[in-house]
Design a protein around this motif. Sequence first.
Motif, PDB file in Angstrom:
ATOM      1  N   THR A  75      24.914 -13.207  28.151  1.00  0.00           N
ATOM      2  CA  THR A  75      23.964 -13.478  28.962  1.00  0.00           C
ATOM      3  C   THR A  75      23.685 -15.169  29.113  1.00  0.00           C
ATOM      4  O   THR A  75      23.978 -15.367  28.033  1.00  0.00           O
ATOM      5  CB  THR A  75      22.957 -13.266  28.444  1.00  0.00           C
ATOM      6  OG1 THR A  75      22.436 -11.518  28.705  1.00  0.00           O
ATOM      7  CG2 THR A  75      21.722 -13.394  29.440  1.00  0.00           C
ATOM      8  N   GLN A  76      23.893 -15.247  30.092  1.00  0.00           N
ATOM      9  CA  GLN A  76      23.707 -17.127  30.612  1.00  0.00           C
ATOM     10  C   GLN A  76      24.712 -17.972  29.708  1.00  0.00           C
ATOM     11  O   GLN A  76      25.100 -18.747  28.919  1.00  0.00           O
ATOM     12  CB  GLN A  76      22.238 -17.355  30.195  1.00  0.00           C
ATOM     13  CG  GLN A  76      21.599 -17.191  30.890  1.00  0.00           C
ATOM     14  CD  GLN A  76      21.728 -18.198  32.361  1.00  0.00           C
ATOM     15  OE1 GLN A  76      22.178 -18.385  32.559  1.00  0.00           O
ATOM     16  NE2 GLN A  76      20.904 -16.968  33.090  1.00  0.00           N
ATOM     17  N   ARG A  77      25.863 -16.868  29.707  1.00  0.00           N
ATOM     18  CA  ARG A  77      27.136 -17.408  28.489  1.00  0.00           C
ATOM     19  C   ARG A  77      26.631 -18.118  27.560  1.00  0.00           C
ATOM     20  O   ARG A  77      27.412 -18.480  26.393  1.00  0.00           O
ATOM     21  CB  ARG A  77      27.765 -18.879  29.587  1.00  0.00           C
ATOM     22  CG  ARG A  77      28.570 -19.014  30.735  1.00  0.00           C
ATOM     23  CD  ARG A  77      28.619 -19.944  31.357  1.00  0.00           C
ATOM     24  NE  ARG A  77      27.446 -20.805  31.589  1.00  0.00           N
ATOM     25  CZ  ARG A  77      27.466 -22.248  31.661  1.00  0.00           C
ATOM     26  NH1 ARG A  77      28.863 -22.756  32.417  1.00  0.00           N
ATOM     27  NH2 ARG A  77      26.830 -23.243  31.844  1.00  0.00           N
ATOM     28  N   ALA A  78      25.724 -17.082  26.090  1.00  0.00           N
ATOM     29  CA  ALA A  78      25.565 -16.949  25.289  1.00  0.00           C
ATOM     30  C   ALA A  78      26.141 -15.903  25.026  1.00  0.00           C
ATOM     31  O   ALA A  78      25.314 -14.381  25.467  1.00  0.00           O
ATOM     32  CB  ALA A  78      24.316 -18.102  24.848  1.00  0.00           C
ATOM     33  N   MET A  79      26.350 -15.128  23.746  1.00  0.00           N
ATOM     34  CA  MET A  79      26.688 -13.872  22.588  1.00  0.00           C
ATOM     35  C   MET A  79      25.041 -13.571  22.041  1.00  0.00           C
ATOM     36  O   MET A  79      25.430 -14.644  20.883  1.00  0.00           O
ATOM     37  CB  MET A  79      28.156 -14.291  22.629  1.00  0.00           C
ATOM     38  CG  MET A  79      28.130 -12.290  22.281  1.00  0.00           C
ATOM     39  SD  MET A  79      28.173 -12.036  20.334  1.00  0.00           S
ATOM     40  CE  MET A  79      29.369 -13.027  19.829  1.00  0.00           C
ATOM     41  N   THR A  80      25.505 -12.086  21.795  1.00  0.00           N
ATOM     42  CA  THR A  80      23.676 -11.626  21.147  1.00  0.00           C
ATOM     43  C   THR A  80      24.886 -10.401  20.552  1.00  0.00           C
ATOM     44  O   THR A  80      24.744  -9.503  21.528  1.00  0.00           O
ATOM     45  CB  THR A  80      22.923 -11.166  22.105  1.00  0.00           C
ATOM     46  OG1 THR A  80      22.427 -13.175  23.022  1.00  0.00           O
ATOM     47  CG2 THR A  80      21.752 -11.386  21.356  1.00  0.00           C
ATOM     48  N   ARG A  81      24.310 -10.180  19.382  1.00  0.00           N
ATOM     49  CA  ARG A  81      24.400  -9.595  18.549  1.00  0.00           C
ATOM     50  C   ARG A  81      23.537  -8.256  18.456  1.00  0.00           C
ATOM     51  O   ARG A  81      22.452  -8.993  17.798  1.00  0.00           O
ATOM     52  CB  ARG A  81      25.417  -9.094  17.490  1.00  0.00           C
ATOM     53  CG  ARG A  81      26.937 -10.266  17.136  1.00  0.00           C
ATOM     54  CD  ARG A  81      27.438 -10.562  15.736  1.00  0.00           C
ATOM     55  NE  ARG A  81      28.677 -10.972  15.482  1.00  0.00           N
ATOM     56  CZ  ARG A  81      29.446 -12.519  16.109  1.00  0.00           C
ATOM     57  NH1 ARG A  81      28.307 -12.568  15.774  1.00  0.00           N
ATOM     58  NH2 ARG A  81      30.165 -12.299  15.769  1.00  0.00           N
ATOM     59  N   LEU A  82      23.684  -6.964  18.442  1.00  0.00           N
ATOM     60  CA  LEU A  82      23.014  -6.098  18.953  1.00  0.00           C
ATOM     61  C   LEU A  82      23.100  -4.630  17.783  1.00  0.00           C
ATOM     62  O   LEU A  82      24.023  -4.089  18.147  1.00  0.00           O
ATOM     63  CB  LEU A  82      22.144  -5.909  20.000  1.00  0.00           C
ATOM     64  CG  LEU A  82      22.248  -6.878  21.014  1.00  0.00           C
ATOM     65  CD1 LEU A  82      22.496  -6.428  22.895  1.00  0.00           C
ATOM     66  CD2 LEU A  82      20.908  -7.795  21.333  1.00  0.00           C
ATOM     67  N   LEU A  83      22.362  -4.445  17.262  1.00  0.00           N
ATOM     68  CA  LEU A  83      21.928  -3.634  16.419  1.00  0.00           C
ATOM     69  C   LEU A  83      21.390  -2.032  17.264  1.00  0.00           C
ATOM     70  O   LEU A  83      20.180  -2.724  17.511  1.00  0.00           O
ATOM     71  CB  LEU A  83      21.526  -3.876  15.046  1.00  0.00           C
ATOM     72  CG  LEU A  83      21.857  -2.681  13.825  1.00  0.00           C
ATOM     73  CD1 LEU A  83      22.397  -2.799  12.862  1.00  0.00           C
ATOM     74  CD2 LEU A  83      20.556  -1.583  14.061  1.00  0.00           C
ATOM     75  N   ARG A  84      21.925  -1.320  17.005  1.00  0.00           N
ATOM     76  CA  ARG A  84      20.907  -0.019  17.421  1.00  0.00           C
ATOM     77  C   ARG A  84      21.291   1.544  16.384  1.00  0.00           C
ATOM     78  O   ARG A  84      22.295   1.967  16.177  1.00  0.00           O
ATOM     79  CB  ARG A  84      20.795   0.574  18.590  1.00  0.00           C
ATOM     80  CG  ARG A  84      19.950   1.405  19.466  1.00  0.00           C
ATOM     81  CD  ARG A  84      20.728   1.712  20.435  1.00  0.00           C
ATOM     82  NE  ARG A  84      21.633   2.445  20.893  1.00  0.00           N
ATOM     83  CZ  ARG A  84      21.931   3.707  20.957  1.00  0.00           C
ATOM     84  NH1 ARG A  84      21.380   4.618  20.940  1.00  0.00           N
ATOM     85  NH2 ARG A  84      23.900   4.006  21.427  1.00  0.00           N
ATOM     86  N   VAL A  85      19.644   1.679  15.785  1.00  0.00           N
ATOM     87  CA  VAL A  85      19.898   3.487  15.355  1.00  0.00           C
ATOM     88  C   VAL A  85      20.072   4.444  16.232  1.00  0.00           C
ATOM     89  O   VAL A  85      19.947   4.649  16.772  1.00  0.00           O
ATOM     90  CB  VAL A  85      18.677   3.484  14.266  1.00  0.00           C
ATOM     91  CG1 VAL A  85      19.298   4.489  13.450  1.00  0.00           C
ATOM     92  CG2 VAL A  85      19.156   2.114  13.555  1.00  0.00           C
TER      93      VAL A  85
END
Length: 558
Positions: free
Chosen positions: A197-207
């Motif tokens: 998003t907006q050229r920035a990477m975010t790592r996400l976790l979901r159970v």
Amino acid sequence: MNPPASSHAGTGIQGLDFVLQGGLPEGRPTLVRGGPGTGKTVIALTFLCHGIREGGENGVLVTFDESPQALIHHAQGFGFAAEEYRQDGRLRILDMRPDQDEVVGQGLELTAVLARIDHALQEAGARRLVLDAVDGLEGAFGGQGSLRRELGRLFDWIREREITSLITTGEIEDFNTRFGLEDYVADCVIALKQDMTQRAMTRLLRVVKRRGGPHAGGEFPFLLDAQGIFMVPVSGAVLNARISDERLSSGIPDLDRMLGGQGPYQGSTVLLSGQAGTGKTSIAATFVQAACSRGEKVLFISFEESVDELVRNQHSIGADLAHHAGEAGGQRLVMEPVRAMEMGLEEHLMRIMRALDRHRPDMVILDPISSLASRHVGDGAKEMLLRLMYLIKERGITAVATELLADDSRGVSQLDVSSMIDVWIKLRRHEENGEFNRLIQVVKARGLPISNQVKEFRLCDQGLVIQEPYIGEGGIAYGTAREARQAEDEQRQEQLEEELTRRRRLRQEMDAIHEARERLTRAEDDARAVEVDREIAELERRLANIQRARSTVSRSRT
């Protein structure tokens, strides 16, 4: 018999254990799946090394992809003593990478694999098992049905031995669907992914699921860097956040008086909003000075200025930040400059929270917090800032944030986080007759009797000085206009006082004349009254004589 579903094993990642309501299901297999770079192996290494270091639970790591040396190197890069654990027998690493030259056309015998794992578990006395990159076995078995059958045997074998296990797999297209992997590891499934998003990477976790126990829903961002994995799920405990009746001075006595006499409450959130050049950072620096002088620890996070810039610029108003950051000042001040454009919102939030956990400050300065929201549109920035305020308040830390307002904003905040702000101080520019002045106003301060006046303040080499507003006959005036207006009012006052003196003297003269006239009139009236009384007496006398004469005549005739 398997352990109760409510039993859990900590992963060593505090945020993940919170999401899992305690940790991984004990004695059962857990699947962690995700694409390259999502953090699967780091979670696995943290799970193993945490169990060895903190819980005394030895572990076995089975790799189907990377070499043991590479995994040990990764672990050491995150601060885990994997090589030490391996040398003293608390960690066993099995290299199960298939040799494609040997297995093509003949398949892989899983019995031998399980025998090696079982031997390693018994030899190490291990209670934790990691199978890293199990999807690497896809080409080692003779066909889809064979792999599915062998995976079923593997997971049943894990359950029978009641070993807390973590299995990682990549997100190969349709892999989980084709082989029913999630069905075999239905006890707990964790999905990882990367979001841009907006050229920035975010790592996400979901159970995805956790059989036999609750878990937090939704996607949770997490930070992965040289210090390992860090997660900050919002717990909602802010409704029970610690509060204090202790008041903290802002370092500006006149501002403290505007806030009820003693400054804001400890643990409150203070927002300084204003246009460029209105003194937001300078006021924040006075909060720092006051806190450090009280012996408190302060974390100053700057999103626009470097440490050297902050020290130099605030020295001009008498704030010696370098002293408090140095050994002579007890190192009570920690300054961490971070460029807002370097990372996404979620990573900013997690880095801030990790800094708070690391330094454990009494006060945190966020300058300016608006720079985090300026690069993002929609509700994402607002949600992130609200979460940040929740988490800071939950820890009982006093927060001072600055907000840059646009020149055409008319003083309206663009952050829309007033629900989480305890004290809102608005700064603005007043430009008139070619002069620029700074004004300060307390918009709100929960639980405090605040001043309702807009006052002028000045920045000088001795700090900040707030002046009482000058309200004359022509209204409120600031700056040199204030001095001119005051001189005019003083001159006008002198003229009015002279005129008043003349009018009072005239009134006194008029009163004297009136009194003299009254005395004269009373004298004339008194004289006239005497004359009338005399005339009355004369008339009465003459009338009496006549009556006596007539009486005498009447007696003589008889």
